[in-house]
Design a protein around this motif. Sequence first.
Motif, PDB file in Angstrom:
ATOM      1  N   ALA A 128       5.511   0.730   7.212  1.00 25.32           N
ATOM      2  CA  ALA A 128       4.487   1.781   7.213  1.00 25.32           C
ATOM      3  C   ALA A 128       5.109   3.160   7.390  1.00 25.32           C
ATOM      4  CB  ALA A 128       3.473   1.515   8.322  1.00 25.32           C
ATOM      5  N   SER A 129       6.160   3.251   8.198  1.00 25.22           N
ATOM      6  CA  SER A 129       6.810   4.557   8.375  1.00 25.22           C
ATOM      7  C   SER A 129       7.439   5.009   7.059  1.00 25.22           C
ATOM      8  CB  SER A 129       7.847   4.506   9.492  1.00 25.22           C
ATOM      9  OG  SER A 129       8.996   3.775   9.108  1.00 25.22           O
ATOM     10  N   GLY A 130       7.996   4.070   6.304  1.00 28.71           N
ATOM     11  CA  GLY A 130       8.562   4.398   4.994  1.00 28.71           C
ATOM     12  C   GLY A 130       7.494   4.839   4.013  1.00 28.71           C
ATOM     13  N   LEU A 131       6.336   4.157   4.032  1.00 34.10           N
ATOM     14  CA  LEU A 131       5.228   4.542   3.152  1.00 34.10           C
ATOM     15  C   LEU A 131       4.756   5.964   3.456  1.00 34.10           C
ATOM     16  CD1 LEU A 131       2.982   1.344   3.096  1.00 34.10           C
ATOM     17  CD2 LEU A 131       4.369   2.246   1.234  1.00 34.10           C
ATOM     18  N   LYS A 132       4.610   6.257   4.720  1.00 37.71           N
ATOM     19  CA  LYS A 132       4.140   7.587   5.130  1.00 37.71           C
ATOM     20  C   LYS A 132       5.128   8.673   4.712  1.00 37.71           C
ATOM     21  CE  LYS A 132       2.501   9.990   9.240  1.00 37.71           C
ATOM     22  NZ  LYS A 132       2.299   9.910  10.687  1.00 37.71           N
ATOM     23  N   ALA A 133       6.416   8.406   4.900  1.00 31.35           N
ATOM     24  CA  ALA A 133       7.441   9.390   4.538  1.00 31.35           C
ATOM     25  C   ALA A 133       7.475   9.618   3.029  1.00 31.35           C
ATOM     26  CB  ALA A 133       8.805   8.931   5.041  1.00 31.35           C
TER      27      ALA A 133
ATOM     28  N   THR B  32       8.859   7.222  -5.724  1.00 29.71           N
ATOM     29  CA  THR B  32       7.980   6.132  -6.126  1.00 29.71           C
ATOM     30  C   THR B  32       8.655   4.784  -5.911  1.00 29.71           C
ATOM     31  OG1 THR B  32       6.919   7.553  -7.763  1.00 29.71           O
ATOM     32  CG2 THR B  32       6.635   5.188  -8.050  1.00 29.71           C
ATOM     33  N   ARG B  33       9.928   4.696  -6.247  1.00 31.71           N
ATOM     34  CA  ARG B  33      10.679   3.445  -6.024  1.00 31.71           C
ATOM     35  C   ARG B  33      10.774   3.122  -4.532  1.00 31.71           C
ATOM     36  NH1 ARG B  33       9.718   2.922 -10.718  1.00 31.71           N
ATOM     37  NH2 ARG B  33      11.220   2.898 -12.409  1.00 31.71           N
ATOM     38  N   GLY B  34      10.999   4.131  -3.717  1.00 31.12           N
ATOM     39  CA  GLY B  34      11.033   3.926  -2.271  1.00 31.12           C
ATOM     40  C   GLY B  34       9.689   3.465  -1.740  1.00 31.12           C
ATOM     41  N   TYR B  35       8.620   4.049  -2.259  1.00 31.46           N
ATOM     42  CA  TYR B  35       7.273   3.653  -1.855  1.00 31.46           C
ATOM     43  C   TYR B  35       7.015   2.203  -2.236  1.00 31.46           C
ATOM     44  CZ  TYR B  35       2.291   4.250  -0.923  1.00 31.46           C
ATOM     45  OH  TYR B  35       1.036   4.142  -0.403  1.00 31.46           O
ATOM     46  N   GLU B  36       7.372   1.849  -3.483  1.00 29.53           N
ATOM     47  CA  GLU B  36       7.176   0.470  -3.954  1.00 29.53           C
ATOM     48  C   GLU B  36       7.983  -0.530  -3.124  1.00 29.53           C
ATOM     49  OE1 GLU B  36       8.344   0.799  -8.029  1.00 29.53           O
ATOM     50  OE2 GLU B  36       6.397   1.582  -8.662  1.00 29.53           O
ATOM     51  N   ALA B  37       9.193  -0.168  -2.740  1.00 30.95           N
ATOM     52  CA  ALA B  37      10.024  -1.064  -1.929  1.00 30.95           C
ATOM     53  C   ALA B  37       9.372  -1.316  -0.572  1.00 30.95           C
ATOM     54  CB  ALA B  37      11.417  -0.478  -1.750  1.00 30.95           C
TER      55      ALA B  37
ATOM     56  N   VAL C 191       6.124  -1.133   0.056  1.00 28.64           N
ATOM     57  CA  VAL C 191       4.941  -1.963  -0.202  1.00 28.64           C
ATOM     58  C   VAL C 191       5.359  -3.426  -0.324  1.00 28.64           C
ATOM     59  CG1 VAL C 191       3.167  -2.526  -1.914  1.00 28.64           C
ATOM     60  CG2 VAL C 191       3.521  -0.157  -1.225  1.00 28.64           C
ATOM     61  N   GLN C 192       6.448  -3.681  -1.045  1.00 22.55           N
ATOM     62  CA  GLN C 192       6.928  -5.064  -1.192  1.00 22.55           C
ATOM     63  C   GLN C 192       7.355  -5.645   0.152  1.00 22.55           C
ATOM     64  OE1 GLN C 192       9.923  -4.765  -4.198  1.00 22.55           O
ATOM     65  NE2 GLN C 192       8.458  -4.969  -5.873  1.00 22.55           N
ATOM     66  N   THR C 193       7.960  -4.837   0.994  1.00 22.89           N
ATOM     67  CA  THR C 193       8.354  -5.295   2.327  1.00 22.89           C
ATOM     68  C   THR C 193       7.127  -5.698   3.132  1.00 22.89           C
ATOM     69  OG1 THR C 193      10.295  -3.868   2.325  1.00 22.89           O
ATOM     70  CG2 THR C 193       9.504  -4.609   4.468  1.00 22.89           C
TER      71      THR C 193
ATOM     72  N   VAL D  72       6.097  -9.458   4.530  1.00 18.16           N
ATOM     73  CA  VAL D  72       5.825  -9.722   5.949  1.00 18.16           C
ATOM     74  C   VAL D  72       4.451 -10.362   6.105  1.00 18.16           C
ATOM     75  CG1 VAL D  72       5.413  -8.620   8.186  1.00 18.16           C
ATOM     76  CG2 VAL D  72       7.373  -7.943   6.807  1.00 18.16           C
ATOM     77  N   LYS D  73       3.456  -9.855   5.388  1.00 18.03           N
ATOM     78  CA  LYS D  73       2.120 -10.442   5.465  1.00 18.03           C
ATOM     79  C   LYS D  73       2.123 -11.893   4.998  1.00 18.03           C
ATOM     80  CE  LYS D  73      -0.966  -7.985   3.422  1.00 18.03           C
ATOM     81  NZ  LYS D  73      -1.744  -7.004   2.649  1.00 18.03           N
ATOM     82  N   GLN D  74       2.856 -12.179   3.931  1.00 15.06           N
ATOM     83  CA  GLN D  74       2.935 -13.560   3.437  1.00 15.06           C
ATOM     84  C   GLN D  74       3.619 -14.472   4.456  1.00 15.06           C
ATOM     85  OE1 GLN D  74       4.924 -13.040  -0.305  1.00 15.06           O
ATOM     86  NE2 GLN D  74       3.023 -12.599  -1.404  1.00 15.06           N
ATOM     87  N   MET D  75       4.686 -13.987   5.092  1.00 16.59           N
ATOM     88  CA  MET D  75       5.359 -14.788   6.118  1.00 16.59           C
ATOM     89  C   MET D  75       4.409 -15.046   7.291  1.00 16.59           C
ATOM     90  SD  MET D  75       9.326 -13.530   6.326  1.00 16.59           S
ATOM     91  CE  MET D  75       8.991 -11.801   6.523  1.00 16.59           C
TER      92      MET D  75
END
Length: 147
Positions: free
Chosen positions: A11-16, A120-125, A127-129, A133-136
């Motif tokens: 979430a911190s990465g998404l916000k940044a 955008t690539r950083g944001y997507e990465a 989101v995938q993370t 985590v949610k799937q785990m």
Amino acid sequence: MDFMTALDIGASGLKAQRANLNVISMNMANIRTTKTLEGGPYQRKSVSFESSPVYSPFDTEMQNQLNRELHGVKVLGVTADQRPFKQVYEPHHPDANDQGYVFYPDINVVEEMANMMNATRGYEANVQTITAVKQMFQRALRIGMGA
């Protein structure tokens, strides 16, 4: 690392990256702005990031005892670029000086698009993370419930 910590880091990465994309789009929108409220042409801006602790002070001390250090990212600030303005000879422009030159921000569209793709690539990465985590977490719940 627990699930919530992994989500906090993502979430911190998404916000940044969202802040970064906002600044890049602001630069693109003001590429021809010759007069701002502060006076003078728009100045290109960029975002500075900084590593930030994910844990509270108590959690940090506990993690230090375990020799693990986890950090997220935060926006340190938005800074104005110090590039000189572009001078374009346009004597009929309302913002032209006495010699007929208009000052425009030195914003390179190709550079801004490359920055946008990188953000955008950083944001997507991130989101995938978070998705992983949610799937785990969901699989762990199913295992715990005996499903």
